[in-house]
Design a protein around this motif. Structure first.
Motif, PDB file in Angstrom:
ATOM      1  N   VAL A 490       0.760  -1.164  -0.210  1.00 46.79           N
ATOM      2  CA  VAL A 490       0.102  -0.046  -0.072  1.00 46.79           C
ATOM      3  C   VAL A 490       0.862   1.197  -0.166  1.00 46.79           C
ATOM      4  O   VAL A 490       0.642   2.395  -0.819  1.00 46.79           O
ATOM      5  CB  VAL A 490      -0.744  -0.085   1.295  1.00 46.79           C
ATOM      6  CG1 VAL A 490      -1.654   1.334   1.454  1.00 46.79           C
ATOM      7  CG2 VAL A 490      -2.025  -1.135   1.133  1.00 46.79           C
ATOM      8  N   ALA A 491       1.852   1.012   0.905  1.00 48.84           N
ATOM      9  CA  ALA A 491       2.789   2.272   1.102  1.00 48.84           C
ATOM     10  C   ALA A 491       3.575   2.423  -0.349  1.00 48.84           C
ATOM     11  O   ALA A 491       3.741   3.740  -0.923  1.00 48.84           O
ATOM     12  CB  ALA A 491       3.837   2.181   2.000  1.00 48.84           C
ATOM     13  N   MET A 492       3.926   1.640  -0.961  1.00 46.78           N
ATOM     14  CA  MET A 492       4.547   1.600  -2.245  1.00 46.78           C
ATOM     15  C   MET A 492       3.546   2.294  -3.249  1.00 46.78           C
ATOM     16  O   MET A 492       3.978   2.955  -4.253  1.00 46.78           O
ATOM     17  CB  MET A 492       5.078   0.397  -2.989  1.00 46.78           C
ATOM     18  CG  MET A 492       6.515   0.058  -1.977  1.00 46.78           C
ATOM     19  SD  MET A 492       7.103  -1.601  -2.717  1.00 46.78           S
ATOM     20  CE  MET A 492       8.464  -1.671  -1.792  1.00 46.78           C
ATOM     21  N   GLY A 493       2.394   1.815  -3.281  1.00 47.05           N
ATOM     22  CA  GLY A 493       1.482   2.452  -4.313  1.00 47.05           C
ATOM     23  C   GLY A 493       1.145   3.937  -4.102  1.00 47.05           C
ATOM     24  O   GLY A 493       0.956   4.621  -4.957  1.00 47.05           O
ATOM     25  N   TYR A 494       0.919   4.487  -2.885  1.00 45.98           N
ATOM     26  CA  TYR A 494       0.828   5.809  -2.532  1.00 45.98           C
ATOM     27  C   TYR A 494       2.156   6.473  -2.879  1.00 45.98           C
ATOM     28  O   TYR A 494       2.117   7.816  -3.470  1.00 45.98           O
ATOM     29  CB  TYR A 494       0.594   5.930  -1.093  1.00 45.98           C
ATOM     30  CG  TYR A 494      -0.918   5.967  -1.007  1.00 45.98           C
ATOM     31  CD1 TYR A 494      -1.881   6.806  -0.991  1.00 45.98           C
ATOM     32  CD2 TYR A 494      -1.351   4.561  -0.117  1.00 45.98           C
ATOM     33  CE1 TYR A 494      -3.125   6.643  -0.772  1.00 45.98           C
ATOM     34  CE2 TYR A 494      -2.727   4.349   0.043  1.00 45.98           C
ATOM     35  CZ  TYR A 494      -3.711   5.436  -0.355  1.00 45.98           C
ATOM     36  OH  TYR A 494      -5.066   5.283   0.049  1.00 45.98           O
ATOM     37  N   LEU A 495       3.308   5.776  -2.740  1.00 46.01           N
ATOM     38  CA  LEU A 495       4.466   6.758  -3.212  1.00 46.01           C
ATOM     39  C   LEU A 495       4.464   6.942  -4.691  1.00 46.01           C
ATOM     40  O   LEU A 495       4.959   8.146  -5.100  1.00 46.01           O
ATOM     41  CB  LEU A 495       5.733   5.875  -2.812  1.00 46.01           C
ATOM     42  CG  LEU A 495       7.165   6.531  -3.125  1.00 46.01           C
ATOM     43  CD1 LEU A 495       7.302   7.644  -2.484  1.00 46.01           C
ATOM     44  CD2 LEU A 495       8.149   5.506  -2.769  1.00 46.01           C
ATOM     45  N   ASP A 496       4.130   6.157  -5.332  1.00 48.62           N
ATOM     46  CA  ASP A 496       4.015   6.332  -6.998  1.00 48.62           C
ATOM     47  C   ASP A 496       2.918   7.370  -7.384  1.00 48.62           C
ATOM     48  O   ASP A 496       3.391   8.063  -8.171  1.00 48.62           O
ATOM     49  CB  ASP A 496       3.284   4.893  -7.431  1.00 48.62           C
ATOM     50  CG  ASP A 496       4.189   3.772  -7.442  1.00 48.62           C
ATOM     51  OD1 ASP A 496       5.626   4.113  -7.208  1.00 48.62           O
ATOM     52  OD2 ASP A 496       3.923   2.575  -7.695  1.00 48.62           O
ATOM     53  N   LEU A 497       1.771   7.719  -6.403  1.00 46.04           N
ATOM     54  CA  LEU A 497       0.849   8.685  -6.756  1.00 46.04           C
ATOM     55  C   LEU A 497       1.346  10.082  -6.250  1.00 46.04           C
ATOM     56  O   LEU A 497       1.328  11.013  -6.921  1.00 46.04           O
ATOM     57  CB  LEU A 497      -0.233   8.641  -5.774  1.00 46.04           C
ATOM     58  CG  LEU A 497      -1.496   7.518  -6.112  1.00 46.04           C
ATOM     59  CD1 LEU A 497      -2.425   7.140  -5.300  1.00 46.04           C
ATOM     60  CD2 LEU A 497      -1.881   7.608  -7.565  1.00 46.04           C
ATOM     61  N   LEU A 498       2.445   9.965  -5.106  1.00 52.81           N
ATOM     62  CA  LEU A 498       3.056  11.228  -4.955  1.00 52.81           C
ATOM     63  C   LEU A 498       3.939  11.588  -5.771  1.00 52.81           C
ATOM     64  O   LEU A 498       4.332  12.971  -6.107  1.00 52.81           O
ATOM     65  CB  LEU A 498       3.843  10.755  -3.390  1.00 52.81           C
ATOM     66  CG  LEU A 498       2.833  11.062  -2.260  1.00 52.81           C
ATOM     67  CD1 LEU A 498       3.501  10.488  -0.924  1.00 52.81           C
ATOM     68  CD2 LEU A 498       1.880  12.209  -1.914  1.00 52.81           C
ATOM     69  N   ASN A 507      12.047  15.751  -4.817  1.00 51.88           N
ATOM     70  CA  ASN A 507      12.461  14.363  -5.643  1.00 51.88           C
ATOM     71  C   ASN A 507      13.482  13.685  -4.414  1.00 51.88           C
ATOM     72  O   ASN A 507      13.360  12.416  -4.450  1.00 51.88           O
ATOM     73  CB  ASN A 507      13.123  14.750  -6.734  1.00 51.88           C
ATOM     74  CG  ASN A 507      12.136  14.717  -7.868  1.00 51.88           C
ATOM     75  OD1 ASN A 507      11.204  14.651  -7.959  1.00 51.88           O
ATOM     76  ND2 ASN A 507      12.783  15.400  -9.098  1.00 51.88           N
ATOM     77  N   GLU A 508      14.290  14.382  -3.733  1.00 56.39           N
ATOM     78  CA  GLU A 508      15.225  13.862  -2.796  1.00 56.39           C
ATOM     79  C   GLU A 508      14.308  13.187  -1.605  1.00 56.39           C
ATOM     80  O   GLU A 508      14.875  12.124  -1.267  1.00 56.39           O
ATOM     81  CB  GLU A 508      16.065  14.833  -2.184  1.00 56.39           C
ATOM     82  CG  GLU A 508      17.159  14.448  -1.486  1.00 56.39           C
ATOM     83  CD  GLU A 508      18.178  15.486  -0.900  1.00 56.39           C
ATOM     84  OE1 GLU A 508      18.961  15.090  -0.031  1.00 56.39           O
ATOM     85  OE2 GLU A 508      18.098  16.570  -1.592  1.00 56.39           O
ATOM     86  N   VAL A 513      12.343   7.917   0.538  1.00 50.88           N
ATOM     87  CA  VAL A 513      11.371   6.904   0.982  1.00 50.88           C
ATOM     88  C   VAL A 513      11.359   5.666   0.460  1.00 50.88           C
ATOM     89  O   VAL A 513      11.121   4.575   0.656  1.00 50.88           O
ATOM     90  CB  VAL A 513       9.946   7.880   1.076  1.00 50.88           C
ATOM     91  CG1 VAL A 513       8.939   6.818   1.046  1.00 50.88           C
ATOM     92  CG2 VAL A 513       9.764   8.989   1.817  1.00 50.88           C
ATOM     93  N   GLN A 514      11.568   5.912  -1.142  1.00 45.18           N
ATOM     94  CA  GLN A 514      11.432   4.574  -2.013  1.00 45.18           C
ATOM     95  C   GLN A 514      12.787   3.653  -1.458  1.00 45.18           C
ATOM     96  O   GLN A 514      12.567   2.699  -1.468  1.00 45.18           O
ATOM     97  CB  GLN A 514      12.182   5.036  -3.339  1.00 45.18           C
ATOM     98  CG  GLN A 514      12.151   4.066  -4.346  1.00 45.18           C
ATOM     99  CD  GLN A 514      10.773   3.220  -4.641  1.00 45.18           C
ATOM    100  OE1 GLN A 514       9.636   3.915  -4.829  1.00 45.18           O
ATOM    101  NE2 GLN A 514      10.610   2.089  -4.267  1.00 45.18           N
ATOM    102  N   ARG A 519      14.286  -1.037   1.124  1.00 41.89           N
ATOM    103  CA  ARG A 519      15.121  -1.932   2.176  1.00 41.89           C
ATOM    104  C   ARG A 519      14.235  -2.795   3.269  1.00 41.89           C
ATOM    105  O   ARG A 519      14.494  -3.783   3.442  1.00 41.89           O
ATOM    106  CB  ARG A 519      15.802  -0.666   3.233  1.00 41.89           C
ATOM    107  CG  ARG A 519      16.482  -1.335   4.421  1.00 41.89           C
ATOM    108  CD  ARG A 519      17.437  -0.381   5.163  1.00 41.89           C
ATOM    109  NE  ARG A 519      17.994  -0.958   6.474  1.00 41.89           N
ATOM    110  CZ  ARG A 519      18.960  -1.658   6.472  1.00 41.89           C
ATOM    111  NH1 ARG A 519      19.815  -2.116   5.154  1.00 41.89           N
ATOM    112  NH2 ARG A 519      19.609  -2.304   7.350  1.00 41.89           N
ATOM    113  N   MET A 520      12.771  -2.156   3.378  1.00 47.87           N
ATOM    114  CA  MET A 520      11.841  -2.915   4.161  1.00 47.87           C
ATOM    115  C   MET A 520      11.496  -4.225   3.409  1.00 47.87           C
ATOM    116  O   MET A 520      11.431  -5.360   4.062  1.00 47.87           O
ATOM    117  CB  MET A 520      10.666  -2.230   4.459  1.00 47.87           C
ATOM    118  CG  MET A 520      11.011  -0.840   5.317  1.00 47.87           C
ATOM    119  SD  MET A 520       9.381   0.045   5.596  1.00 47.87           S
ATOM    120  CE  MET A 520       8.352  -1.272   6.359  1.00 47.87           C
ATOM    121  N   GLU A 521      11.497  -4.025   2.071  1.00 51.00           N
ATOM    122  CA  GLU A 521      11.136  -5.227   1.265  1.00 51.00           C
ATOM    123  C   GLU A 521      12.182  -6.319   1.300  1.00 51.00           C
ATOM    124  O   GLU A 521      11.983  -7.455   1.414  1.00 51.00           O
ATOM    125  CB  GLU A 521      10.885  -4.707  -0.339  1.00 51.00           C
ATOM    126  CG  GLU A 521      10.790  -5.902  -1.367  1.00 51.00           C
ATOM    127  CD  GLU A 521       9.566  -6.577  -1.195  1.00 51.00           C
ATOM    128  OE1 GLU A 521       9.173  -7.869  -1.616  1.00 51.00           O
ATOM    129  OE2 GLU A 521       8.501  -5.960  -0.891  1.00 51.00           O
TER     130      GLU A 521
END
Length: 679
Positions: A490-498, A507-508, A513-514, A519-521
């Motif tokens: 879910v977090a990765m999906g919202y990151l794509d939207l942001l 960007n930095e 965050v990415q 790393r969590m993955e």
């Protein structure tokens, strides 16, 4: 050549014929040991007598010389043939090879050549002419040193011959002693005759007593040989069968006195200082008085302390009788069964000390015998279950299966199978027993079905515990996979939207965050792998080390690094999990070294024990080699620290060991000790 034979000549011719007849008689029995050398002796004696007869009847010197040649043909070969006979008699023929015989015969053959050429030289003697003519011709002759040396040569051979005969026979029983005494008498007579001839009459005397004496020798020897069955019951045979036997043999008379003994028997004597013949057997043989039981027969086994340690013997007594059937003594044989006894005891001790229960059951399933180990394993006395039916000793739910299996294969000799059944111990607790059964009903030494039983209760409990542990690990992995991955996704999906809505000035932050989400993955992935790596390996297959290494190499980004497999091994392993080990070790080496000149080597630690993986990189500091296998330990800020922990757990799950050390190239080296490797 002229001859004038008289009574002396005809007597000597008759003696020569008699000796030749004895020779022919012995030769006809040439299949018997010793017959040929005895026949040769009598041929030599015949020549000796015939030559003496020719000389006595000679009228001219040429005819006299012919008699001398014939006589010396017998004289010169007589000594060696007597010596040959003695060697055969005493079983010493092997002492003389062709070279030694050639040396022994060199002197008589050389002297015979001088005899043949005597008229042309004076190397042997000088003949002046006749002192008196036929029928008792005698010449005047001056003998040289060679003649006397020849007599000395033959006297020495004769003495050696009869000494050998005397030594081999003096310790024998009465029958052999009679043979030896007759032969010694037969040998002494010609020696006395030769002494009379040389010192009283001279070598050229017509009345040569030695020619007559040798006839007496032939007759006496013939009596010894054939009357006492010497050639059939030759002492050589006794020497072979008794003297050199490893088992002690004693001949004891009716009064328990020692009559004869072989060499092995003398080693058992309590008192070896005196001659044993004629002494009380109880004074010589250890425990002799206790050998017989109340019935008068010898016990089957006796233990004796010898200079070689304690020995065990089986005794056998044979009664000796005379022609009338009266018991006159006994033959006592001690058969050394020390090695057999030790093997039997060793086998018994191994069975007794074994952790396995060895049970023998008959065709109907009745227990015939149980090993001592049942007391330690199940608490029963060894004889407590003898006579019970084996099927009735197992759990009621297992009885039908065990009865069916045993009945189906009871007729198939050699059939074997393994069963697991529950058996109650002496305290009433059910124990899981693994029984390996083999049908040996037709084996005359077993006559039953042999069960090798092992208590595997703890092993089964450990297996069940491992299965429960694996289930818990699977459950944990499922929770991690589901409960952590979903929020992460879910977090990765919202990151794509942001990223699509926010400007470049953020960007930095988005990259940070990415990176943290990635790393969590990685942590989730490694955690799952780590959790599953601790699961015990229960199923294995044969895996080629070299093939596995190359497969792992293809799964890793190795850059310009080089893989070298020096020698392969065949391993019993969980292939997929061991592949994970190689992948992690390869990544660890690549991440901590420059790949340009990096070489990773793989090879066996020994022919049958483990393998290593090493590189030529910077290596691992000695004080950190234990820590590298801990969860979370990493020198790479982007690493999870789980890679080598996963390697450790997978290795341990196989029942192996791993250790970190330094390679010959000063790089890192990991040694995996595999106790289950196969060639």
């Amino acid at each position: 050549m002229e001859f004038s034979p008289g009574i002396l000549t005809w007597m000597l011719v008759a003696i020569a014929g008699l000796n030749l007849s004895i020779s022919v008689f012995a030769f006809r029995r040439r299949g018997v040991r010793g017959a040929i050398p005895f026949a040769a002796i009598m041929v030599c004696v015949s020549f000796y007598s015939l030559g003496t007869a020719v000389r006595a009847a000679s009228v001219t010197l040429p005819s006299y010389r012919i008699g001398t040649i014939i006589k010396y043909a017998g004289i010169l070969l007589l000594g060696p043939t007597q010596f040959w006979f003695a060697l055969v008699y005493t079983e010493r023929s092997s002492l003389f090879n062709r070279r030694r015989w050639a040396l022994l015969l060199a002197w008589p053959l050389g002297v015979f050549l001088l005899v043949l050429t005597a008229p042309a030289h004076d190397l042997l003697w000088n003949v002046q002419g006749f002192i008196r003519s036929a029928p008792v011709a005698e010449v005047a002759r001056t003998d040289g040193p060679a003649v006397w040396l020849t007599y000395i040569y033959h006297f020495i051979l004769a003495i050696i011959t009869y000494l050998l005969i005397a030594l081999i026979g003096l310790r024998r029983s009465d029958k052999y002693r009679i043979q030896v005494i007759l032969m010694l008498i037969g040998g002494i007579v010609p020696l006395v005759g030769a002494t009379i001839l040389l010192y009283l009459m001279g070598p050229t005397a017509a009345w040569d007593p030695t020619a007559f004496a040798f006839t007496i020798t032939g007759i006496v020897f013939a009596v010894a040989l054939f009357r006492y069955d010497f050639l059939d019951l030759i002492p050589v045979a006794r020497h072979k069968l008794v003297d050199v036997m490893a088992d002690p043999v004693f001949v004891i008379d009716a009064g328990n006195r020692m009559i004869d003994v072989n060499e092995a028997g003398t080693e058992l004597f309590l008192d070896q200082a005196k001659d044993p013949i004629g002494r009380e057997a109880s004074d010589l043989i250890p425990s002799f008085d206790s050998l017989k039981d109340d019935s008068g027969t010898h016990n089957s086994e006796v233990q004796i302390e010898t200079n070689k340690g304690v020995r065990f013997f089986n005794t056998k007594e044979t009664t000796l009788t005379d022609r009338a059937g009266t018991a006159v003594g006994s033959l006592l044989i001690f058969r050394d069964v020390t090695e057999e006894y030790r093997v039997k005891k060793r086998y018994t001790r191994l069975i007794e000390r074994s952790s396995d229960i060895v049970t023998v059951i008959d065709r109907d399933g009745t227990i015939a015998s149980v090993s001592q180990s049942i007391e330690e394993v199940l608490g029963y006395e060894p004889n407590e279950l003898v006579g019970a039916n084996f099927a009735e000793t197992v759990h009621p739910e297992d009885q039908e299966e065990i009865r069916s299996e045993l009945s189906n294969y009871v007729e198939e000799y050699g059939y074997s199978n393994t069963y697991r059944v529950r058996v109650s111990n002496a305290d009433g607790e059910w124990r899981i027993i693994e029984a390996h059964a083999r049908n040996l009903l037709n084996d005359p030494f077993v006559k039953g079905i042999v069960l090798n039983c092992r208590d595997i209760t703890e092993k089964q409990e450990q297996k069940r515990e491992l299965e429960r542990q694996n289930q818990r690990l699977d459950k944990f992995a499922s929770i991690v996979s589901h409960d952590l991955r979903n929020p992460l996704n879910v977090a990765m999906g919202y990151l794509d939207l942001l990223e699509s809505e926010m400007g470049d000035e953020h960007n930095e932050s988005l990259v940070t965050v990415q990176r943290q989400l990635d790393r969590m993955e990685d942590i989730i992935e490694d955690s799952l792998t780590l959790a599953r790596s601790g699961e015990a390996v229960t199923e294995t297959s044969e895996t080629d080390l070299e093939v596995l290494a190359h497969d792992a190499w293809e799964n890793v980004d190795t850059g310009e690094a080089t893989l070298v497999v020096k020698q392969t091994l065949q391993l019993q392993t969980d292939r997929d999990r061991l592949l994970n080990v190689f992948e992690n070790l390869f990544r660890n080496s690549i991440e901590h070294n420059e790949s340009t000149d990096l070489t990773i080597k793989i090879g066996p630690l020994s022919d049958d024990f483990g393998f290593y993986i090493e590189d030529n990189g910077v290596g691992i500091p000695e004080n950190e080699r234990e820590q590298v296998f801990e969860e979370g330990y990493s020198t790479n800020k982007d690493g999870t620290g789980f890679g080598l922990a996963i390697v450790r757990d997978i290795i341990r799950a196989h029942g192996w060991e791993i250790r970190a050390t330094e390679s010959e190239m000063s790089g890192a080296r990991f040694e995996i000790l595999c106790v289950k490797t196969v060639n």
